[in-house]
Write a protein that holds these residues in place. Sequence first.
Motif, short mmCIF file in Angstrom:
data_model
loop_
_atom_site.label_atom_id
_atom_site.label_comp_id
_atom_site.label_asym_id
_atom_site.label_seq_id
_atom_site.Cartn_x
_atom_site.Cartn_y
_atom_site.Cartn_z
N ARG A 287 -44.36 7.91 -71.02
CA ARG A 287 -44.80 7.77 -72.41
C ARG A 287 -45.48 6.43 -72.67
N PHE A 288 -44.94 5.37 -72.06
CA PHE A 288 -45.56 4.07 -72.26
C PHE A 288 -46.92 4.01 -71.59
N THR A 289 -47.04 4.60 -70.40
CA THR A 289 -48.33 4.62 -69.71
C THR A 289 -49.38 5.35 -70.54
N ALA A 290 -48.98 6.46 -71.16
CA ALA A 290 -49.91 7.20 -72.01
C ALA A 290 -50.35 6.36 -73.21
N LEU A 291 -49.42 5.64 -73.82
CA LEU A 291 -49.75 4.77 -74.95
C LEU A 291 -50.69 3.65 -74.50
N LEU A 292 -50.37 3.04 -73.38
CA LEU A 292 -51.19 1.94 -72.86
C LEU A 292 -52.61 2.42 -72.57
N THR A 293 -52.71 3.61 -71.99
CA THR A 293 -54.02 4.18 -71.69
C THR A 293 -54.85 4.34 -72.95
N SER A 294 -54.20 4.74 -74.04
CA SER A 294 -54.93 4.94 -75.29
C SER A 294 -55.45 3.64 -75.87
N LEU A 295 -54.82 2.52 -75.51
CA LEU A 295 -55.22 1.22 -76.05
C LEU A 295 -56.22 0.49 -75.16
N VAL A 296 -56.26 0.83 -73.89
CA VAL A 296 -57.21 0.17 -72.98
C VAL A 296 -58.55 0.88 -73.12
N GLN A 297 -59.27 0.51 -74.15
CA GLN A 297 -60.56 1.09 -74.46
C GLN A 297 -61.53 -0.02 -74.84
N PRO A 298 -62.82 0.15 -74.52
CA PRO A 298 -63.80 -0.86 -74.92
C PRO A 298 -64.03 -0.79 -76.42
N PRO A 299 -64.66 -1.82 -77.00
CA PRO A 299 -64.99 -1.76 -78.42
C PRO A 299 -65.86 -0.54 -78.71
#
Length: 305
Positions: A287-299
């Motif tokens: 679950r944390f990996t999924a959340l982190l993936t959603s935040l690691v995005q370019p502007p």
Amino acid sequence: MRLLPIALTYFLEVARTGSVSEAAAELTVAPSAISRQIAKLEAGLGIPLFVRHPRGMVPTEAGNRLLDHVRRSEAESAVLVDELRTGRGLHARSLTVACSEGFARRVVPQAITAFRREHDVVFHIDVVAREEATRRVLDGAADVAVTYATGPQHGVRVESAVVVPVYAIVPVDHPLTGRDSVGLAELCEHPLALPTPGQSLRDLFDIATRIENLTAEPVLVCDELSPKYEFVRGGGGIALVGGLGDVRQDAATEGVAYVYLDNAVFRRREAQVQTMAGRTLSLAALRFTALLTSLVQPPQLAREW
């Protein structure tokens, strides 16, 4: 506490240290005991697991395949031991995140803060070099890594890979402030703060300048971000950073301006979320990996200022 068979425990330590004597020192056992177990393991499998050199031992191709399996087994054993000791299942365990400094400034703490609103998990952040972040996932020392990469990674599962735009950070009163973008040739006309050779951003910078036949000698060489921001704020020159999240907010917080660096070479670098290939993650880690993936995005708007 290790749940691995003794032969695999010895094998793992020899592969990690590259030496029977060093493995023996780490495990506080006799070198002869380790040598016997490795020999029995190779005899049982019918294949050599190491190439013996005068200065150490290197896993063979078969040894590397076994090493990947043992690392996964050890990581899953650590999860099980933690759950058995706490008696509270998957939701009670701690998670370790390995990341390079840029991700440790905002993205990883933001993910942890959001995750802990719903999950009782203790976090450890290891801020390390980009290659070390990947190595810690491979060794099972970290549950997930967030780092930059410029090519395929052996032994890790890339949960997400995002090309992150590179920005020149400039003083707020600099002539480039307010520009949508800047080219490399124009950038090189100004004093620059760059990372040390070997860092992905510096390596790409050196490649790009060679392609364009440009000469650029940095006036400041530094891998840490804080000194570079202070250097820019003081009017010393320009530095390069990857842009994640809300770059407008970052610019306001840091007291600098961001200008998009328009050069195709820098698009080779990806921000990756990595976990160990083949490892069964705990529910909390998933679950944390999924959340982190959603935040690691370019502007969303790399060029609109």
